[in-house]
Scaffold this motif. Structure first.
Motif, PDB file in Angstrom:
ATOM      1  N   ARG A 136       1.161 -16.283   9.244  1.00 35.00           N
ATOM      2  CA  ARG A 136       1.033 -17.660   8.755  1.00 35.00           C
ATOM      3  C   ARG A 136       2.018 -17.945   7.621  1.00 35.00           C
ATOM      4  O   ARG A 136       2.500 -19.066   7.464  1.00 35.00           O
ATOM      5  N   ALA A 137       2.321 -16.910   6.828  1.00 38.87           N
ATOM      6  CA  ALA A 137       3.260 -17.075   5.714  1.00 38.87           C
ATOM      7  C   ALA A 137       4.702 -17.137   6.181  1.00 38.87           C
ATOM      8  O   ALA A 137       5.583 -17.515   5.409  1.00 38.87           O
ATOM      9  N   GLY A 138       4.962 -16.724   7.429  1.00 32.49           N
ATOM     10  CA  GLY A 138       6.318 -16.775   7.956  1.00 32.49           C
ATOM     11  C   GLY A 138       6.965 -15.430   8.188  1.00 32.49           C
ATOM     12  O   GLY A 138       8.163 -15.359   8.478  1.00 32.49           O
ATOM     13  N   VAL A 139       6.210 -14.333   8.101  1.00 34.58           N
ATOM     14  CA  VAL A 139       6.773 -13.001   8.307  1.00 34.58           C
ATOM     15  C   VAL A 139       7.111 -12.809   9.781  1.00 34.58           C
ATOM     16  O   VAL A 139       6.253 -13.015  10.657  1.00 34.58           O
ATOM     17  N   THR A 140       8.325 -12.405  10.060  1.00 29.63           N
ATOM     18  CA  THR A 140       8.762 -12.137  11.435  1.00 29.63           C
ATOM     19  C   THR A 140       9.333 -10.737  11.599  1.00 29.63           C
ATOM     20  O   THR A 140       9.604 -10.317  12.727  1.00 29.63           O
ATOM     21  N   ILE A 141       9.560 -10.011  10.506  1.00 29.29           N
ATOM     22  CA  ILE A 141      10.124  -8.669  10.611  1.00 29.29           C
ATOM     23  C   ILE A 141       9.086  -7.713  11.194  1.00 29.29           C
ATOM     24  O   ILE A 141       7.876  -7.939  11.077  1.00 29.29           O
ATOM     25  N   PRO A 142       9.525  -6.642  11.854  1.00 29.06           N
ATOM     26  CA  PRO A 142       8.565  -5.661  12.366  1.00 29.06           C
ATOM     27  C   PRO A 142       7.826  -4.959  11.239  1.00 29.06           C
ATOM     28  O   PRO A 142       8.374  -4.765  10.147  1.00 29.06           O
ATOM     29  N   VAL A 143       6.585  -4.587  11.530  1.00 31.69           N
ATOM     30  CA  VAL A 143       5.722  -3.938  10.541  1.00 31.69           C
ATOM     31  C   VAL A 143       5.242  -2.611  11.099  1.00 31.69           C
ATOM     32  O   VAL A 143       4.832  -2.526  12.267  1.00 31.69           O
ATOM     33  N   ILE A 144       5.303  -1.585  10.277  1.00 37.89           N
ATOM     34  CA  ILE A 144       4.818  -0.257  10.628  1.00 37.89           C
ATOM     35  C   ILE A 144       3.570   0.025   9.797  1.00 37.89           C
ATOM     36  O   ILE A 144       3.610  -0.056   8.563  1.00 37.89           O
ATOM     37  N   ALA A 145       2.465   0.322  10.459  1.00 32.78           N
ATOM     38  CA  ALA A 145       1.188   0.565   9.783  1.00 32.78           C
ATOM     39  C   ALA A 145       0.975   2.060   9.578  1.00 32.78           C
ATOM     40  O   ALA A 145       1.406   2.877  10.395  1.00 32.78           O
ATOM     41  N   ALA A 146       0.306   2.408   8.487  1.00 30.25           N
ATOM     42  CA  ALA A 146       0.124   3.812   8.137  1.00 30.25           C
ATOM     43  C   ALA A 146      -1.142   4.397   8.750  1.00 30.25           C
ATOM     44  O   ALA A 146      -2.196   3.765   8.768  1.00 30.25           O
ATOM     45  N   VAL A 147      -1.006   5.623   9.245  1.00 27.90           N
ATOM     46  CA  VAL A 147      -2.132   6.402   9.769  1.00 27.90           C
ATOM     47  C   VAL A 147      -2.329   7.592   8.843  1.00 27.90           C
ATOM     48  O   VAL A 147      -1.425   8.422   8.676  1.00 27.90           O
ATOM     49  N   ALA A 148      -3.484   7.685   8.240  1.00 29.10           N
ATOM     50  CA  ALA A 148      -3.778   8.791   7.333  1.00 29.10           C
ATOM     51  C   ALA A 148      -4.159  10.029   8.133  1.00 29.10           C
ATOM     52  O   ALA A 148      -5.066   9.978   8.970  1.00 29.10           O
ATOM     53  N   VAL A 149      -3.488  11.135   7.878  1.00 28.89           N
ATOM     54  CA  VAL A 149      -3.837  12.385   8.553  1.00 28.89           C
ATOM     55  C   VAL A 149      -4.230  13.414   7.494  1.00 28.89           C
ATOM     56  O   VAL A 149      -3.481  13.682   6.556  1.00 28.89           O
ATOM     57  N   PHE A 150      -5.433  13.945   7.644  1.00 30.71           N
ATOM     58  CA  PHE A 150      -5.956  14.955   6.716  1.00 30.71           C
ATOM     59  C   PHE A 150      -6.854  15.890   7.501  1.00 30.71           C
ATOM     60  O   PHE A 150      -7.508  15.489   8.478  1.00 30.71           O
ATOM     61  N   THR A 151      -6.885  17.153   7.096  1.00 27.29           N
ATOM     62  CA  THR A 151      -7.677  18.152   7.821  1.00 27.29           C
ATOM     63  C   THR A 151      -8.447  19.069   6.882  1.00 27.29           C
ATOM     64  O   THR A 151      -9.106  20.006   7.340  1.00 27.29           O
ATOM     65  N   ASP A 152      -8.372  18.813   5.573  1.00 30.08           N
ATOM     66  CA  ASP A 152      -9.096  19.634   4.605  1.00 30.08           C
ATOM     67  C   ASP A 152      -9.278  18.821   3.329  1.00 30.08           C
ATOM     68  O   ASP A 152      -8.781  17.694   3.211  1.00 30.08           O
TER      69      ASP A 152
END
Length: 321
Positions: free
Chosen positions: A219-235
Motif C-alpha cells: 500500500r505504501a508503494g514498495v515494489t522491490i523484492p523482499v526476502i523473509a527470514a527463517v530462524a533456524v535453531f537446534t539447541d
C-alpha cells in the motif's frame, strides 16, 4: 531516517533505557537514483535461498570449510558485520568467498567507517562483481566491547543505500516488521526504496506478521523484492542468540517444542522448513533468508544444518523425520 530495527516492544532504545527518539520514519527528500545517471549493476537473480554465513573470524581455512558446506544448497550467502566480532575487511572477505565458490552478499555498517572508507569498500565490492551489499546503520558497540575505540556513524543505513546505488552497487536494505512503530514499517521500507534499495531482507517475524507487513508495504508503494527470514535453531545457545535480539519475533512455544524434542536437530530443521513454506506463500516474498547460528556445535556443523534445511525447502518438505 527513522526508528531502527532495534526498538524494543515498549518503544525504548536498545542502547539506552530511554524512549526511542524517532517517533516515525522521515520521508526521503534527497536525490533518488532515477534523478541522475548511475552506473547501476542489476542483480543477476533474486536468491530464493539466502543463507547466513557464520564462520570463525580471521580464519580463511574455516571460511573455506563453511563455504564448501553451503555452496551447493543456497543461491547466495549473507555475511554479517558484528559489533563484538571484527573480521576480514568486506572486500577481502568477499574475494575469499568468491574463490571458495559461493555468491556473497556483504553487509556494510556505518559504525566503524566514515563516508570515504564506505565509498572505498563499495567500489571494491563493485569491481569484484558482488551483486548486493546489505546497507545498515549497524548496532552501536556495547559499552564493554573495545571502549577505547570511537564509533563513526557519518551515515545511516538509508543514506548508505543511496551511496551504494550512486557508485553502481545494488543495495539491499533491512527492515523489521515487528518493531515499533509497526504501522509505519512499510512506509519506512518505501523510503529506502526511493533512496535506491534494490531488495529488502526482513528480520525474523511470524508468517502472520510478515503477511501484514507486506500488505502495508504494498500500500505504501514498495515494489522491490523482499526476502523473509527463517530462524533456524537446534539447541539452547542457537535459540538464545536469536531470542536476545530486540525487534525479532520468535514464538516461545515453538522454541520449546524444538528444544524439548527427542531429536532437536531434526525438529529444528523441520520447523524451519515449515516456516519457510509459509513465508514463501506470502505475496511479495521472493525468497527466504536462513538465519542464525543453527547450532552450538561449531560453524561447520551449523553450516551442514543450514544446507540440509535449504535442500528441504527446495524439495517443498517440512515434516518431522
Amino acid at each position: 531516517m527513522g526508528p531502527c530495527g532495534g526498538v524494543r516492544a515498549d518503544g525504548s532504545c536498545e542502547v539506552l533505557p530511554e524512549p526511542c527518539v524517532f517517533a516515525a520514519p522521515a520521508e526521503w527528500t534527497e536525490p533518488t537514483p532515477g534523478a541522475v545517471p548511475l552506473r547501476t549493476v542489476p542483480l543477476r537473480t533474486v536468491p530464493r535461498i539466502l543463507t547466513d554465513f557464520s564462520s570463525e573470524p580471521w580464519s580463511a581455512a574455516m571460511l573455506a570449510s563453511v563455504a564448501a558446506a553451503l555452496a551447493s544448497s543456497c543461491d547466495a550467502v549473507l555475511v554479517g558485520e558484528h559489533q563484538d566480532r571484527p573480521d576480514f575487511p568486506p572486500t577481502m572477505h568477499a574475494s575469499l568467498l568468491l574463490a571458495a565458490g559461493v555468491r556473497p552478499w556483504m553487509t556494510l555498517t556505518c559504525r566503524d567507517r566514515n563516508r570515504i572508507v564506505l565509498e572505498q569498500e563499495l567500489t571494491g565490492l563493485r569491481e569484484l562483481g558482488v551483486d548486493a551489499v546489505l546497507c545498515v546503520t549497524g548496532d552501536a558497540r556495547a559499552y564493554d566491547v573495545r571502549p577505547d575505540v570511537t564509533q563513526v556513524f557519518d551515515l545511516d543505513g538509508t543514506r548508505l543505500a543511496a551511496l551504494a546505488a550512486s557508485v553502481g552497487v545494488r543495495p539491499a536494505v533491512a527492515e523489521t516488521p515487528t518493531a515499533p512503530p509497526r504501522p509505519l514499517r512499510g512506509f519506512r521500507l518505501f523510503q529506502k526504496q526511493r533512496a535506491g534499495a534494490a531488495v529488502a531482507v526482513l528480520n525474523h517475524a511470524s508468517a502472520g506478521s510478515v503477511a501484514g507487513f507486506m500488505a502495508a508495504a504494498a500500500r505504501a508503494g514498495v515494489t522491490i523484492p523482499v526476502i523473509a527470514a527463517v530462524a533456524v535453531f537446534t539447541d539452547e545457545l542457537s535459540a538464545a542468540a536469536l531470542s536476545a535480539l530486540p525487534g525479532l519475533e520468535l514464538d516461545p512455544a515453538a522454541v520449546r517444542a524444538v528444544l524439548d524434542h527427542p531429536d532437536p536437530v531434526a525438529a529444528g530443521i523441520a520447523a524451519a522448513a515449515r516456516e519457510a513454506r509459509a513465508l514463501l506463500a506470502i505475496p511479495g516474498v521472493a525468497g527466504v533468508n536462513i538465519s542464525g547460528l543453527a547450532s552450538a556445535r561449531g560453524y561447520s556443523y551449523g553450516a551442514r544444518i543450514k544446507a540440509e534445511l535449504a535442500q528441504l525447502i527446495r524439495a517443498g518438505g517440512g515434516h518431522d523425520r
